[in-house]
Design an enzyme around this catalytic site. Structure first.
Site, PDB file in Angstrom:
ATOM      1  N   GLU A   1       0.865  -1.183   0.000  1.00 39.39           N
ATOM      2  CA  GLU A   1       0.000   0.000   0.000  1.00 39.39           C
ATOM      3  C   GLU A   1       0.898   1.229   0.000  1.00 39.39           C
ATOM      4  O   GLU A   1       1.196   1.799  -1.036  1.00 39.39           O
ATOM      5  CB  GLU A   1      -0.943  -0.020   1.210  1.00 39.39           C
ATOM      6  CG  GLU A   1      -1.888   1.164   1.249  1.00 39.39           C
ATOM      7  CD  GLU A   1      -2.780   1.170   2.478  1.00 39.39           C
ATOM      8  OE1 GLU A   1      -3.393   2.231   2.728  1.00 39.39           O
ATOM      9  OE2 GLU A   1      -2.868   0.154   3.192  1.00 39.39           O
TER      10      GLU A   1
ATOM     11  N   HIS B   1       4.565  -1.480   7.653  1.00 40.74           N
ATOM     12  CA  HIS B   1       3.517  -1.241   6.669  1.00 40.74           C
ATOM     13  C   HIS B   1       3.375   0.266   6.519  1.00 40.74           C
ATOM     14  O   HIS B   1       3.985   1.034   7.269  1.00 40.74           O
ATOM     15  CB  HIS B   1       2.195  -1.874   7.099  1.00 40.74           C
ATOM     16  CG  HIS B   1       1.210  -2.047   5.986  1.00 40.74           C
ATOM     17  ND1 HIS B   1      -0.044  -1.466   5.997  1.00 40.74           N
ATOM     18  CD2 HIS B   1       1.317  -2.714   4.814  1.00 40.74           C
ATOM     19  CE1 HIS B   1      -0.682  -1.789   4.879  1.00 40.74           C
ATOM     20  NE2 HIS B   1       0.128  -2.549   4.140  1.00 40.74           N
TER      21      HIS B   1
ATOM     22  N   HIS C   1      11.564  -7.008  19.470  1.00 40.25           N
ATOM     23  CA  HIS C   1      10.513  -7.990  19.219  1.00 40.25           C
ATOM     24  C   HIS C   1       9.115  -7.371  19.288  1.00 40.25           C
ATOM     25  O   HIS C   1       8.759  -6.703  20.263  1.00 40.25           O
ATOM     26  CB  HIS C   1      10.594  -9.127  20.240  1.00 40.25           C
ATOM     27  CG  HIS C   1      11.964  -9.700  20.410  1.00 40.25           C
ATOM     28  ND1 HIS C   1      12.643 -10.325  19.389  1.00 40.25           N
ATOM     29  CD2 HIS C   1      12.794  -9.735  21.474  1.00 40.25           C
ATOM     30  CE1 HIS C   1      13.821 -10.738  19.824  1.00 40.25           C
ATOM     31  NE2 HIS C   1      13.936 -10.381  21.082  1.00 40.25           N
TER      32      HIS C   1
ATOM     33  N   HIS D   1       4.970   1.993  11.248  1.00 40.49           N
ATOM     34  CA  HIS D   1       3.958   2.183  10.213  1.00 40.49           C
ATOM     35  C   HIS D   1       4.114   3.551   9.565  1.00 40.49           C
ATOM     36  O   HIS D   1       4.159   4.578  10.246  1.00 40.49           O
ATOM     37  CB  HIS D   1       2.561   2.048  10.816  1.00 40.49           C
ATOM     38  CG  HIS D   1       1.508   1.701   9.802  1.00 40.49           C
ATOM     39  ND1 HIS D   1       1.055   2.612   8.871  1.00 40.49           N
ATOM     40  CD2 HIS D   1       0.838   0.541   9.567  1.00 40.49           C
ATOM     41  CE1 HIS D   1       0.142   2.028   8.107  1.00 40.49           C
ATOM     42  NE2 HIS D   1      -0.008   0.757   8.509  1.00 40.49           N
TER      43      HIS D   1
END
Length: 220
Positions: A69, A88, A114, A119
């Protein structure tokens, strides 16, 4: 019966997925990731789209890097994305770095611990530490910052160099960001040790798994 030398062991398969992003209305042009030969992708890594991973970067198991995206993504040298990290980005949202536009930009010597989520749109500068289950979204993190476990940095804020975000803090205004203090010495030392250990992993794991792998990711 214990699995000891001489006993039969289960078969191990070294596999990851690296491929083109699927063409969609928001990202119609398939791009294949560019992974430096000296980077290491752990088993069960998933990377698609216009992603660049530079020299001696370690990508741990179950890391998801989806430039399907928001795009493109850049990950610098000597960085590490530990188990379960997610990258993302939102469509048509960018940060500018060196006169180029990125959905997600991660510099050199960055540790993403972790379970952390990075984003886009966001920029993470050199030598930043992002702690366990921390979230960075729509933010600019300048060099040397330390973001503690379960903290959130968002809403378009910029962290000045070497800022320390305490555990569980929610930094969502410029006023909160400007009040942050420098990282304590103990946290700086911890971040440096994490970096030291993880910078050894690409070469060590490459020897462990071997370099002769098919393009599908399976050991041959």
């Amino acid at each position: 019966m214990w699995n000891e030398p001489g006993n039969q062991w289960p078969m191990n398969i070294y596999s990851y997925y690296v491929g083109y992003n699927p063409p969609t209305s928001v990202n119609p042009y398939p791009r294949f990731p560019r992974i430096h030969n000296n980077a290491f992708l752990s088993p069960f890594t998933y990377i698609v789209g216009d992603v660049t991973v530079q020299n001696n970067t370690y990508v741990g198991p179950f890391v998801s890097i989806r430039a399907d995206e928001g795009t493109p993504f850049y990950i610098g040298s000597n960085s590490n994305l530990q188990d379960g990290v997610i990258l993302h980005g939102l469509k048509n949202k960018y940060v500018e770095k060196d006169n180029k536009w990125y959905s997600v930009y991660i510099g050199n010597g960055v540790s993403c611990a972790h379970g952390s989520l990075i984003h886009g749109p966001c920029q993470v500068g050199d030598n930043v530490f992002i702690g366990f289950k921390a979230i960075v979204y729509n933010a600019r993190i300048l060099e040397g910052c330390f973001i503690s476990s379960c903290a959130v940095v968002t809403n378009g804020v910029e962290l000045k160099p070497n800022s320390f975000v305490p555990p569980g803090a929610n930094i969502d205004t410029h006023e909160k960001a400007d009040r942050l203090l420098p990282a304590p010495k103990s946290e700086e030392e911890f971040a440096m040790e994490v970096q030291r250990v993880n910078q050894e992993f690409p070469a060590a794991y490459s020897l462990y798994f071997g370099k002769n792998k098919c393009t599908c990711g399976l050991s041959c």
